[in-house]
Write an enzyme that holds these catalytic residues in place. Structure first.
Site, PDB file in Angstrom:
ATOM      1  N   GLY A   1       0.697  -1.109   0.000  1.00  0.00           N
ATOM      2  CA  GLY A   1      -0.120  -0.206  -0.045  1.00  0.00           C
ATOM      3  C   GLY A   1       0.895   1.282   0.015  1.00  0.00           C
ATOM      4  O   GLY A   1       1.920   1.109   0.699  1.00  0.00           O
ATOM      5  N   ARG A   2       0.315   2.494  -0.606  1.00  0.00           N
ATOM      6  CA  ARG A   2       1.016   3.578  -0.755  1.00  0.00           C
ATOM      7  C   ARG A   2       0.121   4.763  -0.873  1.00  0.00           C
ATOM      8  O   ARG A   2      -1.121   4.734  -1.238  1.00  0.00           O
ATOM      9  CB  ARG A   2       2.071   3.881  -2.007  1.00  0.00           C
ATOM     10  CG  ARG A   2       2.656   5.070  -2.113  1.00  0.00           C
ATOM     11  CD  ARG A   2       3.253   5.298  -3.421  1.00  0.00           C
ATOM     12  NE  ARG A   2       4.178   3.947  -3.655  1.00  0.00           N
ATOM     13  CZ  ARG A   2       5.662   4.073  -3.251  1.00  0.00           C
ATOM     14  NH1 ARG A   2       5.942   5.179  -2.656  1.00  0.00           N
ATOM     15  NH2 ARG A   2       6.404   2.934  -3.725  1.00  0.00           N
ATOM     16  N   GLY A   3       0.356   5.650   0.171  1.00  0.00           N
ATOM     17  CA  GLY A   3      -0.588   6.827   0.437  1.00  0.00           C
ATOM     18  C   GLY A   3       0.430   8.104   0.230  1.00  0.00           C
ATOM     19  O   GLY A   3       1.330   8.200   0.026  1.00  0.00           O
ATOM     20  N   GLY A   4      -0.511   9.372   0.409  1.00  0.00           N
ATOM     21  CA  GLY A   4       0.211  10.653   0.697  1.00  0.00           C
ATOM     22  C   GLY A   4       1.422  10.749   1.558  1.00  0.00           C
ATOM     23  O   GLY A   4       2.412  11.382   1.294  1.00  0.00           O
ATOM     24  N   MET A   5       1.109   9.954   2.743  1.00  0.00           N
ATOM     25  CA  MET A   5       2.247  10.156   3.840  1.00  0.00           C
ATOM     26  C   MET A   5       3.321   9.054   4.032  1.00  0.00           C
ATOM     27  O   MET A   5       4.233   9.253   4.611  1.00  0.00           O
ATOM     28  CB  MET A   5       1.442  10.353   4.980  1.00  0.00           C
ATOM     29  CG  MET A   5       0.595  11.808   5.016  1.00  0.00           C
ATOM     30  SD  MET A   5       1.569  13.100   4.442  1.00  0.00           S
ATOM     31  CE  MET A   5       2.637  13.555   5.979  1.00  0.00           C
TER      32      MET A   5
ATOM     33  N   VAL B   1       3.252   1.061   3.068  1.00  0.00           N
ATOM     34  CA  VAL B   1       3.010   0.053   3.758  1.00  0.00           C
ATOM     35  C   VAL B   1       3.585  -1.158   3.157  1.00  0.00           C
ATOM     36  O   VAL B   1       3.240  -1.375   2.042  1.00  0.00           O
ATOM     37  CB  VAL B   1       1.706   0.003   4.264  1.00  0.00           C
ATOM     38  CG1 VAL B   1       1.551  -1.599   5.288  1.00  0.00           C
ATOM     39  CG2 VAL B   1       1.115   1.075   4.844  1.00  0.00           C
TER      40      VAL B   1
ATOM     41  N   LYS C   1       4.868   0.138   8.525  1.00  0.00           N
ATOM     42  CA  LYS C   1       4.461   1.507   7.872  1.00  0.00           C
ATOM     43  C   LYS C   1       5.595   2.379   7.907  1.00  0.00           C
ATOM     44  O   LYS C   1       6.264   2.839   8.850  1.00  0.00           O
ATOM     45  CB  LYS C   1       3.454   2.178   8.548  1.00  0.00           C
ATOM     46  CG  LYS C   1       2.706   3.432   8.005  1.00  0.00           C
ATOM     47  CD  LYS C   1       1.564   3.726   8.546  1.00  0.00           C
ATOM     48  CE  LYS C   1       0.940   5.225   8.085  1.00  0.00           C
ATOM     49  NZ  LYS C   1      -0.036   5.501   8.957  1.00  0.00           N
TER      50      LYS C   1
ATOM     51  N   ASP D   1     -10.168   9.543  11.614  1.00  0.00           N
ATOM     52  CA  ASP D   1     -10.166   9.089  10.392  1.00  0.00           C
ATOM     53  C   ASP D   1     -10.842   7.680   9.980  1.00  0.00           C
ATOM     54  O   ASP D   1     -10.163   7.183   9.232  1.00  0.00           O
ATOM     55  CB  ASP D   1      -8.557   9.350  10.063  1.00  0.00           C
ATOM     56  CG  ASP D   1      -8.472   9.462   8.318  1.00  0.00           C
ATOM     57  OD1 ASP D   1      -9.261  10.001   7.715  1.00  0.00           O
ATOM     58  OD2 ASP D   1      -7.358   9.163   7.717  1.00  0.00           O
TER      59      ASP D   1
END
Length: 536
Positions: A19-23, A26, A41, A139
């Site tokens: 997984g990859r997000g803005g911050m 993972v 993470k 969140d």
């Protein structure tokens, strides 16, 4: 991947990007000491961030680990360790094979209400455990809900969680989180509470059954204003979950059900028992709100029922064609129930950090709300009349009622009383009615509830679609939608009422054949958006 195979803290070897997000990113990793699979993470390095911003980001990550680690429950992600990698903190968590709820809903996908209720039960169990430990998640969204083996539901990513007794890491006017699932009070800059997480749960459940977040608009600013001001679009696929979702999305935190009530309603909805779910929600006051039953003035109930004959959401048999009469007449001038109502605050000027804080959107204090007014100002008793109408509409000014509004060019004035005026479509089967009530009560939803009591007594074909507390032009408001059977066809109606206690309540009401609702509903929107008061 350049990092694949790299060893972190001399113990955790990165094996697969999951997984990859803005911050952050993972990884699935191998714990070389215990020989088990873990999720790690790892924060991104952002060269544009100042040293202070990086310090805040790192501290937020450490707090995420502490917040999650303080909550022990099968539906809350287990945190194993916090380590550093080139000076950056990394959180080592249990690895939950499977997908996220967001993966399941991607591209407008939906799930059945029973399955949504099952997932919701896992989410509410996690939230109850977190709130009992003094932790607010802040969140809750589909992307943070893991769907594991054997029907396990796991709430993860406590990255912006807040623990009782700790200081905030956000700047004044800054909110971090996902705007599609952010409660109205957080958008207004007010202190969040457990009810804020429950609102987010309601938004996630809405998306699960309807295929879209309840207030999503073209921009983050428009989405934020819609969450504070507008009711959600009517639900078409929620089934037994509809009353719970509607209650969770109440603008006022005190009007939302407690976590315990929510859990009971989810159990009832999972079994498909709509009636049970409704009674579960109404059986007890919310944990955040005192029992208001003692504030109810029931002295006018008998008078309302006795005086309701001949009024309500439909004319007597044989009266078609012609638009059915407005149901408001059944309750005007009769005993009203009085309840304490919280003041719905205007949208505060703020900057919203969307999803992970990477992008900021300024919500100007002069920004319009969904109806073109300035939501942060106390509205004046009158507002300038519009000078033009949309194409295909003409502007009418009614000096007796002190209002101005657009109506379709081919709609003609029909019934008029001292308190309301109706314009009818050429077919005679649809009509828009503008009415006033003076003085206004504490909230139009109370007025509508009184009228509904009369309606149910006298019109057995009446069926409520929704009755929802909201705000309009910065004033307390309510939206009421329902259907009823005319002599030859089914009708549908929508009523918006707004006004401040002691002033005047204004009502905008549309009724039309249910089979042609998609044709006539835009008329209501145009009238509502162009509606102004022209006299004090």
């Amino acid at each position: 991947m350049s990092d694949e195979g790299r060893l972190i803290a001399g113990r955790y070897r990165l094996t697969e990007l999951i997984g990859r997000g803005g911050m952050g990113t993972v990884w699935r990793a191998e714990d070389g000491v215990l020989g088990r699979q873990v999720a790690l993470k790892q924060l991104h390095m952002h060269p544009h961030l100042s040293s202070d911003d990086l310090a805040t980001l790192f501290e937020r990550t450490r707090r995420e680990a502490r917040s999650a680690a303080s909550v022990t429950h099968p539906s809350v992600i287990v945190v194993h360790d916090v380590v550093e990698d080139d000076g950056r903190p990394c959180i080592v968590m249990e690895y939950v094979p499977g997908s996220t709820l967001d993966d399941l809903l991607r591209g407008g996908g939906t799930i059945a209400p029973g399955e949504a209720a099952r997932i919701g039960l896992g989410m509410i169990a996690a939230l109850r455990a977190a709130h009992a430990a003094g932790v607010l998640h802040r969140d809750v969204k589909p992307g943070n809900v893991l769907l594991g083996a054997e029907d396990r539901v796991v709430l993860t990513d406590f990255g912006i969680a807040m623990t009782s007794g700790t200081s905030t890491l956000t700047k004044t006017g800054e909110m971090v989180g996902s705007i599609d699932y952010m409660a109205p009070e957080r958008i207004r800059g007010q202190q969040p509470g457990p009810a804020s997480d429950l609102w987010s749960l309601g938004a996630a459940l809405y998306q699960a059954v309807e295929g879209r977040p309840p207030f999503r608009r073209d921009t983050a600013v428009e989405t934020a204003y819609a969450a504070v001001v507008d009711p959600p679009a009517p639900m078409r696929h929620a089934g037994p979950l509809e009353p719970l979702i509607e209650s969770l999305l109440a603008k006022d935190p005190d009007e939302r059900p407690s976590a315990e009530q929510t859990e009971r309603a989810l159990h009832a909805a999972r079994s498909g028992a709509t009636t049970s779910a409704v009674s579960t929600l109404s059986a007890a006051p919310t944990s955040a709100s005192p029992d208001r039953s003692g504030d109810t003035d029931r002295s006018g109930a008998a008078e309302r029922r006795a005086g309701a004959s001949g009024h309500g959401p439909g004319r007597p048999p044989g009266s078609e064609p012609g638009p059915p009469a407005s149901p408001r007449g059944a309750g005007r001038g009769r005993g009203r129930r009085r309840r304490r109502a919280g003041v719905v605050a205007a949208v505060a000027a703020s900057a919203v950090a969307v999803t992970a804080g990477a992008s900021f959107y300024a919500m100007s204090h002069r920004g319009p709300d969904s109806t073109g007014s300035h939501a942060n100002r106390r509205p004046a008793a009158s507002s300038p009349a519009p000078s033009s109408a949309p194409k295909g509409y003409r502007l009418v000014r009614d000096t007796r009622l002190g209002v101005a509004f657009p109506v379709p060019d081919d709609w003609k004035i029909g019934k008029r009383t001292p308190d309301e005026v109706t314009y009818a479509a050429p077919s005679g089967l649809a009509g828009i009615t503008i009415g006033t009530v003076a003085p206004a009560g504490s909230n139009p939803v109370t007025h509508f509830s009184d009228i509904e009591a009369n309606t149910k007594d006298n019109y057995p074909t009446y069926r409520r679609l929704r009755m929802q507390r909201t705000t309009f032009r910065g004033r307390p408001a309510a939206v009421w939608e329902f259907t009823f059977q005319g002599r030859a066809r089914l009708f549908r109606a929508i009523d918006l009422g707004y006004g401040r206690e002691g002033d005047r309540e204004y009502d905008i009401y549309l009724s039309a054949p249910a089979a042609e609702w998609d044709t006539y509903r835009p008329v209501f929107d145009q009238v509502r958006d162009g509606f102004t008061t022209t006299a004090t």
